[in-house]
Design a protein around this motif. Structure first.
Motif, PDB file in Angstrom:
ATOM      1  N   LEU A 194     -34.256  61.535  -2.931  1.00  0.00           N
ATOM      2  CA  LEU A 194     -34.775  60.770  -1.801  1.00  0.00           C
ATOM      3  C   LEU A 194     -35.607  59.615  -2.347  1.00  0.00           C
ATOM      4  O   LEU A 194     -36.529  59.827  -3.138  1.00  0.00           O
ATOM      5  CB  LEU A 194     -35.636  61.668  -0.909  1.00  0.00           C
ATOM      6  CG  LEU A 194     -34.903  62.871  -0.307  1.00  0.00           C
ATOM      7  CD1 LEU A 194     -35.876  63.739   0.487  1.00  0.00           C
ATOM      8  CD2 LEU A 194     -33.746  62.428   0.578  1.00  0.00           C
ATOM      9  N   VAL A 195     -35.252  58.421  -1.948  1.00  0.00           N
ATOM     10  CA  VAL A 195     -35.961  57.226  -2.406  1.00  0.00           C
ATOM     11  C   VAL A 195     -36.628  56.598  -1.194  1.00  0.00           C
ATOM     12  O   VAL A 195     -35.980  56.321  -0.187  1.00  0.00           O
ATOM     13  CB  VAL A 195     -34.981  56.219  -3.052  1.00  0.00           C
ATOM     14  CG1 VAL A 195     -35.732  54.978  -3.511  1.00  0.00           C
ATOM     15  CG2 VAL A 195     -34.247  56.860  -4.215  1.00  0.00           C
ATOM     16  N   ALA A 206     -33.185  64.149 -17.486  1.00  0.00           N
ATOM     17  CA  ALA A 206     -32.080  63.212 -17.294  1.00  0.00           C
ATOM     18  C   ALA A 206     -32.057  62.712 -15.846  1.00  0.00           C
ATOM     19  O   ALA A 206     -31.847  61.517 -15.589  1.00  0.00           O
ATOM     20  CB  ALA A 206     -30.751  63.886 -17.644  1.00  0.00           C
ATOM     21  N   GLN A 226     -34.129  54.401 -14.040  1.00  0.00           N
ATOM     22  CA  GLN A 226     -33.324  53.307 -14.592  1.00  0.00           C
ATOM     23  C   GLN A 226     -32.411  52.664 -13.556  1.00  0.00           C
ATOM     24  O   GLN A 226     -32.052  51.505 -13.690  1.00  0.00           O
ATOM     25  CB  GLN A 226     -32.475  53.817 -15.757  1.00  0.00           C
ATOM     26  CG  GLN A 226     -33.292  54.175 -16.990  1.00  0.00           C
ATOM     27  CD  GLN A 226     -32.409  54.589 -18.165  1.00  0.00           C
ATOM     28  OE1 GLN A 226     -31.288  54.141 -18.298  1.00  0.00           O
ATOM     29  NE2 GLN A 226     -32.932  55.458 -19.011  1.00  0.00           N
ATOM     30  N   LEU A 227     -32.003  53.434 -12.553  1.00  0.00           N
ATOM     31  CA  LEU A 227     -30.985  52.875 -11.653  1.00  0.00           C
ATOM     32  C   LEU A 227     -31.248  53.123 -10.165  1.00  0.00           C
ATOM     33  O   LEU A 227     -31.132  52.206  -9.355  1.00  0.00           O
ATOM     34  CB  LEU A 227     -29.609  53.455 -12.005  1.00  0.00           C
ATOM     35  CG  LEU A 227     -28.442  52.873 -11.196  1.00  0.00           C
ATOM     36  CD1 LEU A 227     -28.131  51.460 -11.620  1.00  0.00           C
ATOM     37  CD2 LEU A 227     -27.197  53.745 -11.322  1.00  0.00           C
ATOM     38  N   LEU A 228     -31.603  54.372  -9.817  1.00  0.00           N
ATOM     39  CA  LEU A 228     -31.533  54.736  -8.400  1.00  0.00           C
ATOM     40  C   LEU A 228     -32.713  54.239  -7.583  1.00  0.00           C
ATOM     41  O   LEU A 228     -32.580  54.006  -6.386  1.00  0.00           O
ATOM     42  CB  LEU A 228     -31.399  56.259  -8.275  1.00  0.00           C
ATOM     43  CG  LEU A 228     -30.179  56.850  -9.012  1.00  0.00           C
ATOM     44  CD1 LEU A 228     -30.179  58.360  -8.887  1.00  0.00           C
ATOM     45  CD2 LEU A 228     -28.877  56.281  -8.468  1.00  0.00           C
ATOM     46  N   ARG A 257     -34.700  60.146 -15.438  1.00  0.00           N
ATOM     47  CA  ARG A 257     -34.323  58.859 -16.026  1.00  0.00           C
ATOM     48  C   ARG A 257     -33.290  58.120 -15.176  1.00  0.00           C
ATOM     49  O   ARG A 257     -33.314  56.901 -15.075  1.00  0.00           O
ATOM     50  CB  ARG A 257     -33.823  59.064 -17.456  1.00  0.00           C
ATOM     51  CG  ARG A 257     -34.981  59.195 -18.466  1.00  0.00           C
ATOM     52  CD  ARG A 257     -34.488  59.124 -19.897  1.00  0.00           C
ATOM     53  NE  ARG A 257     -33.700  60.302 -20.231  1.00  0.00           N
ATOM     54  CZ  ARG A 257     -32.418  60.302 -20.599  1.00  0.00           C
ATOM     55  NH1 ARG A 257     -31.774  59.164 -20.690  1.00  0.00           N
ATOM     56  NH2 ARG A 257     -31.776  61.419 -20.863  1.00  0.00           N
ATOM     57  N   MET A 258     -32.369  58.873 -14.556  1.00  0.00           N
ATOM     58  CA  MET A 258     -31.402  58.215 -13.652  1.00  0.00           C
ATOM     59  C   MET A 258     -32.145  57.460 -12.549  1.00  0.00           C
ATOM     60  O   MET A 258     -31.794  56.343 -12.190  1.00  0.00           O
ATOM     61  CB  MET A 258     -30.485  59.262 -13.007  1.00  0.00           C
ATOM     62  CG  MET A 258     -29.477  59.883 -13.937  1.00  0.00           C
ATOM     63  SD  MET A 258     -28.446  61.075 -13.028  1.00  0.00           S
ATOM     64  CE  MET A 258     -27.847  62.081 -14.378  1.00  0.00           C
ATOM     65  N   MET A 277     -25.752  63.990  -5.330  1.00  0.00           N
ATOM     66  CA  MET A 277     -24.901  63.986  -6.509  1.00  0.00           C
ATOM     67  C   MET A 277     -24.470  65.393  -6.859  1.00  0.00           C
ATOM     68  O   MET A 277     -25.243  66.345  -6.726  1.00  0.00           O
ATOM     69  CB  MET A 277     -25.659  63.405  -7.720  1.00  0.00           C
ATOM     70  CG  MET A 277     -26.115  61.979  -7.545  1.00  0.00           C
ATOM     71  SD  MET A 277     -26.579  61.243  -9.131  1.00  0.00           S
ATOM     72  CE  MET A 277     -28.015  62.248  -9.519  1.00  0.00           C
ATOM     73  N   ARG A 285     -33.541  55.820   1.175  1.00  0.00           N
ATOM     74  CA  ARG A 285     -32.176  56.150   0.775  1.00  0.00           C
ATOM     75  C   ARG A 285     -32.092  57.610   0.352  1.00  0.00           C
ATOM     76  O   ARG A 285     -33.047  58.192  -0.137  1.00  0.00           O
ATOM     77  CB  ARG A 285     -31.735  55.304  -0.430  1.00  0.00           C
ATOM     78  CG  ARG A 285     -31.491  53.858  -0.126  1.00  0.00           C
ATOM     79  CD  ARG A 285     -30.745  53.168  -1.265  1.00  0.00           C
ATOM     80  NE  ARG A 285     -31.436  53.230  -2.542  1.00  0.00           N
ATOM     81  CZ  ARG A 285     -32.539  52.576  -2.840  1.00  0.00           C
ATOM     82  NH1 ARG A 285     -33.105  51.804  -1.948  1.00  0.00           N
ATOM     83  NH2 ARG A 285     -33.086  52.681  -4.034  1.00  0.00           N
ATOM     84  N   MET A 286     -30.909  58.171   0.575  1.00  0.00           N
ATOM     85  CA  MET A 286     -30.610  59.512   0.085  1.00  0.00           C
ATOM     86  C   MET A 286     -29.407  59.407  -0.835  1.00  0.00           C
ATOM     87  O   MET A 286     -28.372  58.847  -0.443  1.00  0.00           O
ATOM     88  CB  MET A 286     -30.296  60.431   1.255  1.00  0.00           C
ATOM     89  CG  MET A 286     -29.742  61.764   0.807  1.00  0.00           C
ATOM     90  SD  MET A 286     -29.328  62.843   2.191  1.00  0.00           S
ATOM     91  CE  MET A 286     -28.019  61.894   2.976  1.00  0.00           C
ATOM     92  N   ILE A 287     -29.540  59.918  -2.040  1.00  0.00           N
ATOM     93  CA  ILE A 287     -28.413  59.944  -2.970  1.00  0.00           C
ATOM     94  C   ILE A 287     -28.095  61.407  -3.249  1.00  0.00           C
ATOM     95  O   ILE A 287     -28.957  62.149  -3.740  1.00  0.00           O
ATOM     96  CB  ILE A 287     -28.756  59.208  -4.284  1.00  0.00           C
ATOM     97  CG1 ILE A 287     -29.067  57.747  -3.991  1.00  0.00           C
ATOM     98  CG2 ILE A 287     -27.600  59.300  -5.269  1.00  0.00           C
ATOM     99  CD1 ILE A 287     -30.418  57.307  -4.451  1.00  0.00           C
TER     100      ILE A 287
END
Lengths: 83, 83
Positions: B6-7, B54, B61-63, B57-58, B44, B40-42
């Motif tokens: 959750l972002v 990890a 670095q990106l999300l 870091r995802m 995975m 946002r909800m990602i």
């Protein structure tokens, strides 16, 4: 009352944004990512007497596109944990 | 392993999208909405041996955009409930 609404694409609906993120994670060297789907989170502070039915109508009328999206409503404790 | 990220915007960062949704809900006649924030909800599917480090870091670095956003990582049971 704090409410979290999660809106996600229905199964089977293509998610190009998720595919792009998946590829980017692989480019960054993250192994083991099998699938990525991107959705929306809507966090709302609403009156304590807001009915579940009103929350459902908010989703159906505005927050989600019912043709391609599903939604889930979670009531949260004041600290933000699912109730 | 299913993971939900959750972002959300950091507290104090203006959320024009949330304000627009708030106004639209009021225009539709929904009373009692006090605040709306959109994030946002990602979701995975990742290998079971993916480390918490990890996943962090995802996000970094990106999300998530660490300048204006926070993130939370939730591991889910196979049925999609928070573990």
């Amino acid at each position: 009352m704090k409410v979290r609404i999660l809106v996600r694409l229905k199964p089977g609906v293509l998610d190009p944004q998720g595919r792009a993120v998946h590829h980017s994670l692989e480019s960054l060297g993250f192994d083991g990512v099998e699938d990525v789907r991107i959705g929306r989170m809507i966090e709302m502070q609403v009156a304590d007497d807001t009915s579940d039915e009103a929350l459902t109508r908010m989703c159906e009328q505005l927050l989600a596109n019912m043709v391609i999206e599903d939604f889930a409503i979670e009531k949260l404790t004041p600290s933000g944990e699912p109730a």
